[in-house]
Design an enzyme around this catalytic site. Structure first.
Site, PDB file in Angstrom:
ATOM      1  N   GLY A 163      15.431  59.659   5.111  1.00 44.74           N
ATOM      2  CA  GLY A 163      14.486  60.691   4.686  1.00 44.74           C
ATOM      3  C   GLY A 163      14.167  60.634   3.205  1.00 44.74           C
ATOM      4  O   GLY A 163      14.411  59.633   2.525  1.00 44.74           O
ATOM      5  N   CYS A 164      13.657  61.740   2.698  1.00 44.62           N
ATOM      6  CA  CYS A 164      13.003  61.767   1.387  1.00 44.62           C
ATOM      7  C   CYS A 164      13.928  61.603   0.183  1.00 44.62           C
ATOM      8  O   CYS A 164      13.456  61.303  -0.905  1.00 44.62           O
ATOM      9  CB  CYS A 164      12.210  63.061   1.240  1.00 44.62           C
ATOM     10  SG  CYS A 164      10.819  63.170   2.389  1.00 44.62           S
ATOM     11  N   PHE A 165      15.236  61.815   0.351  1.00 37.37           N
ATOM     12  CA  PHE A 165      16.121  61.663  -0.815  1.00 37.37           C
ATOM     13  C   PHE A 165      16.480  60.210  -1.092  1.00 37.37           C
ATOM     14  O   PHE A 165      17.030  59.878  -2.142  1.00 37.37           O
ATOM     15  CB  PHE A 165      17.409  62.488  -0.641  1.00 37.37           C
ATOM     16  CG  PHE A 165      18.286  62.053   0.506  1.00 37.37           C
ATOM     17  CD1 PHE A 165      19.114  60.937   0.401  1.00 37.37           C
ATOM     18  CD2 PHE A 165      18.293  62.769   1.697  1.00 37.37           C
ATOM     19  CE1 PHE A 165      19.919  60.538   1.461  1.00 37.37           C
ATOM     20  CE2 PHE A 165      19.099  62.385   2.757  1.00 37.37           C
ATOM     21  CZ  PHE A 165      19.917  61.262   2.637  1.00 37.37           C
TER      22      PHE A 165
END
EC number: 2.3.1.74
Length: 391
Positions: A163-165
């Site tokens: 995901g986005c991290f």
């Protein structure tokens, strides 16, 4: 007699890990955000849902996004109606796209980074590949190794479904690899294609609709290594420290689930609040040892999850508007490209710093921070040091 300690000392690099080159790539298909609601409701056969369309229009208007790039074209979606429904079995069709296209888009970005780096690709010792788009064996790391013609002995790491991290995660991993292996040159690639998450609208799941208003496709690549070869390799940023943490009371704030219908994302409304409430703690832990407590004195690269996150972080920390300029620029021009975003912002910052005649790659400042936010809620914090620009 040689000791293990002697061997270990010789194995380690001397200096800090540095980012030596950055490359980015997007699909050709560019989508204008102002006309996207009409297109989206037409292609998903949802034009009769006028109230929902109005809500989506407002989401797109508030997104601060001007345009995005998407591999999925109107022609393809017309031929694959299951992908335009909200919850129709469509994983096979989605997988067929991303398993092929994610490594290909990654290759485009990697070739640009390798060209800027200026060294032969045979000198790449490690590959870190990250994608939230699809899963396969052998993985996208293997496919990219073949596409680029890297050595078969390259040491590969494949990160799926983070995901986005994860733009922060890959830099943290590359830092450890570069600093603990003298002469290591790590190719880092984040490649994201929204074909796994695209779906039609639903009255009962407006959080899914938020994702449809924000997500875009893109790939970014960086070369990371310690002890740059003088006159050949040109460092852009030094990676000084890296940390990861799970935010308190954030269970279920951002979830993603791979199902027969593809990858479904679920967002709680208080994501911006959770991040802004906890961000100063991460900053203090990262910059306390450096004696820095003025958050306007460092340059900023923050994953642009959406405008609300950026607005609340800015307000909570009292950041000047120009602090998040590069971050907002990338959000506006590309949308939220998950893990690839922070690397796009890194590229934008060094380019705009040079273009505007600033004294360093970090907008004329020495120290900077790179933040990744994503499922968990997980936060990655990377402390950067800029490099002087010889204008």
């Amino acid at each position: 007699m040689v000791t293990v300690e002697d061997i270990r000392r010789a194995q380690r690099a001397e200096g800090p890990a540095t980012v030596m080159a950055i490359g980015t790539a997007t699909p050709e298909n560019c989508v204008d955000q102002s006309t996207y609601p009409d297109y989206y409701f037409r292609i998903t056969n949802s034009e009769h849902r006028t109230d929902l369309k109005e809500k989506f229009k407002r989401m797109c208007e508030k997104s601060m996004i001007r345009k995005r790039y998407m591999h999925l074209t109107e022609e393809f979606l017309k031929e694959n109606p299951n992908m335009t429904a909200y919850m129709a079995p469509s994983l096979d069709a989605r997988q067929d796209i991303v398993v092929v296209e994610v490594p290909k888009l990654g290759k485009e970005a990697a070739q640009k980074a390798i060209k800027e780096w200026g060294q032969p690709k045979s000198k790449i010792t490690h590959l870190v590949f990250c994608t939230t788009s699809g899963v396969d064996m052998p993985g996208a790391d293997y496919q990219l190794t073949k596409l680029l013609g890297l050595r078969p002995s390259v040491k590969r790491f494949m990160m799926y479904q983070q995901g986005c991290f994860a733009g922060g995660t890959v830099l943290r991993m590359a830092k450890d690899l570069a600093e603990n292996n003298a002469g290591a040159r790590v190719l880092v690639v984040c490649s994201e294609i929204t074909a796994v998450t695209f779906r039609g609208p639903s009255e009962s799941h407006l959080d899914s609709l938020v994702g449809q208003a924000l997500f875009g496709d893109g790939a970014a690549a960086v070369i990371v290594g310690s002890d740059p070869v003088v006159g050949v390799e040109r460092p852009l940023f030094q990676l000084v420290s890296a940390a990861q943490t799970i935010l308190p009371d954030s269970d279920g704030a951002i979830d993603g689930h791979l199902r027969e219908v593809g990858l479904t994302f679920h967002l709680l409304k208080d994501v911006p609040g959770l991040i802004s409430k906890n961000i100063e703690k991460s900053l203090k832990e990262a910059f306390g040892p450096l004696g820095i407590s003025d958050w306007n004195s460092v340059f900023w690269i923050a994953h642009p999850g959406g405008p609300a996150i950026l607005d609340q972080v800015e307000a909570k920390l009292g950041l000047k508007p120009e602090k998040l300029r590069s971050t907002r620029h990338v959000l506006g021009e590309y949308g939220n490209m998950s893990s690839a975003c922070v690397l796009f912002i890194l590229d934008e910052m060094r380019k705009s710093s040079a273009k505007e005649g600033m004294s360093s790659t970090g907008e004329g400042l020495d120290w900077g921070v790179l933040f990744g936010f994503g499922p968990g809620l997980t936060v990655e914090t990377v402390v950067l040091h800029s490099v002087p620009i010889n204008n």
